[in-house]
Write a protein that holds these residues in place. Sequence first.
Motif, PDB file in Angstrom:
ATOM      1  N   LEU A 202       0.835  -1.201   0.000  1.00 48.93           N
ATOM      2  CA  LEU A 202       0.000   0.000   0.000  1.00 48.93           C
ATOM      3  C   LEU A 202       0.873   1.256   0.000  1.00 48.93           C
ATOM      4  O   LEU A 202       0.605   2.217  -0.730  1.00 48.93           O
ATOM      5  CB  LEU A 202      -0.929   0.012   1.217  1.00 48.93           C
ATOM      6  N   ALA A 203       1.914   1.227   0.810  1.00 47.30           N
ATOM      7  CA  ALA A 203       2.822   2.370   0.859  1.00 47.30           C
ATOM      8  C   ALA A 203       3.546   2.545  -0.476  1.00 47.30           C
ATOM      9  O   ALA A 203       3.741   3.678  -0.944  1.00 47.30           O
ATOM     10  CB  ALA A 203       3.827   2.186   1.989  1.00 47.30           C
ATOM     11  N   GLU A 204       3.940   1.446  -1.093  1.00 45.74           N
ATOM     12  CA  GLU A 204       4.610   1.498  -2.391  1.00 45.74           C
ATOM     13  C   GLU A 204       3.691   2.100  -3.454  1.00 45.74           C
ATOM     14  O   GLU A 204       4.127   2.892  -4.291  1.00 45.74           O
ATOM     15  CB  GLU A 204       5.032   0.087  -2.798  1.00 45.74           C
ATOM     16  N   MET A 205       2.404   1.735  -3.395  1.00 46.86           N
ATOM     17  CA  MET A 205       1.442   2.260  -4.367  1.00 46.86           C
ATOM     18  C   MET A 205       1.189   3.739  -4.126  1.00 46.86           C
ATOM     19  O   MET A 205       1.092   4.519  -5.073  1.00 46.86           O
ATOM     20  CB  MET A 205       0.128   1.472  -4.289  1.00 46.86           C
ATOM     21  N   GLY A 206       1.079   4.124  -2.869  1.00 40.21           N
ATOM     22  CA  GLY A 206       0.823   5.527  -2.543  1.00 40.21           C
ATOM     23  C   GLY A 206      -0.617   5.921  -2.789  1.00 40.21           C
ATOM     24  O   GLY A 206      -1.421   6.007  -1.861  1.00 40.21           O
ATOM     25  N   ARG A 207      -0.958   6.131  -4.027  1.00 37.47           N
ATOM     26  CA  ARG A 207      -2.314   6.526  -4.405  1.00 37.47           C
ATOM     27  C   ARG A 207      -2.808   5.593  -5.503  1.00 37.47           C
ATOM     28  O   ARG A 207      -2.146   5.428  -6.522  1.00 37.47           O
ATOM     29  CB  ARG A 207      -2.322   7.978  -4.902  1.00 37.47           C
TER      30      ARG A 207
ATOM     31  N   GLU B  33      -2.483   4.718   2.569  1.00 38.97           N
ATOM     32  CA  GLU B  33      -3.471   4.321   3.562  1.00 38.97           C
ATOM     33  C   GLU B  33      -4.845   4.165   2.901  1.00 38.97           C
ATOM     34  O   GLU B  33      -5.237   4.967   2.048  1.00 38.97           O
ATOM     35  CB  GLU B  33      -3.579   5.377   4.676  1.00 38.97           C
ATOM     36  N   ILE B  34      -5.581   3.137   3.312  1.00 43.12           N
ATOM     37  CA  ILE B  34      -6.935   2.941   2.802  1.00 43.12           C
ATOM     38  C   ILE B  34      -7.822   4.082   3.295  1.00 43.12           C
ATOM     39  O   ILE B  34      -7.849   4.393   4.497  1.00 43.12           O
ATOM     40  CB  ILE B  34      -7.491   1.578   3.258  1.00 43.12           C
TER      41      ILE B  34
END
Length: 460
Positions: A374-379, A411-412
Amino acid sequence: MSSSSSASSPLSPNSSISFSHSQSQLRQLAADVLDHARSLGASGCETDVSEGQGQSVTVRKGEVETIEYNRDKGIGVTVYFGQRRGNASTSDFSPAALRATVEKAVTIARFTAEDTCAGLPDAALLATGEGPDLDLFHPWNLPVEEAIELARRCEQAAFAVSPLIGNTEGASVSAQQSHFVSANSLGFMGGFATTRHYISCAPIAGKGDDMQRDDWYSNKRDAADFPAPEAIGDYAARRALARLGARKLKTRQVPVLFEAPLASGLIGGFVHAVSGGSLYRKTSFLLDSLGSRVFPEFMQIDESPFITKGLASGYFDDDGVATKARQVVADGVVQGYFLSTYSARKLGLQTTGNAGGSHNLMVKPGRHDFKGLLAEMGRGLLVTELLGHGVNYVTGDYSRGAAGYWVENGEIQYPVEEITIAGNLKDMFHGIAAIGNDIVIHGSKQVGSILIDRMTVAGN
């Protein structure tokens, strides 16, 4: 085959369950089929003899909804007269029925056009001996009363999570066992027993117009390896609750993270595209991809047929060909297809021992856990459910209905629904940005969540 000893817990297997036919009896039936085909002048013959039994129960809102018992058996026969082939099957194991089934297959073969690729495998490729003990047989002697109680415990745990869990589609417990023998006229004969059990729960959260469902399940060879049924129900309920208040999205192009259970479907798409049937029919977007880079350099996929308790383990394939551990993808490059004897001949290649499918595909995990991805994706979009079957394997075009969560700053933020994700599988495979180490084993493919660098998300 090995089995665990009896124990007091209902989640412990018990070897007291027996089949109506022994392995030696199945082998004798197979030998009788081969002998009769030979006596009728067949140049070759192969047969599969199998038997299975089990039970499944479903509980909904604490009440028993279904109880199902199954007991199946069958014999399949394929005979060859040169390169003409005939098939027949029966569920009747009597000597007269076996002879009649072989005779029907012979009749069909005599009136069938020749197929230059038909025939038994090369004898040198067949499995020999008894093969390794893969620890696949763990019968679960589960009285129906205890199965019902396990399902109730699973569902009650879901209800206990929140008052917003007011309904379910049910909790189910299933215990299945089977055994088989495969044989052919080249001298191959092999077989073994397997078990496959599962526990599942599908809670419904919310009220009025805002209601959501989700589910979770676990399937194992050995019931002793199950998590507590309460853990399955609890997790399924929390997944359903998290989807309340779902929103729609405006159309955009963003990174998409496929949750691990869905990521296995992406790998399944690759397997389909490089399987013999798709290749010789020229219905694949990955024609002539052997030796080509299809994935990023960090992508490694191994086929491991000999994993103990593996859900797709076996020492021979449906043709009787010995299976082998191998690299399917190395450094992103396709090293091998998935071929049966027949499809290999159609392509002018050698079988890979994949008649019947792949064997325990292992995708090398990356360094990130789920939160790290999730952190790697960011948005972007986290996908936890896919709907429909919008995949064109001729072109690679991919379009599926989806639901999941919008992510900002790693973050979700909120759940989303009624969206479509679209791309092309060739671009998606090249665009894999990361693979998680959050592996969930639900079937024959073991892979963590997969992050794709860019896809179209269509909404409002």
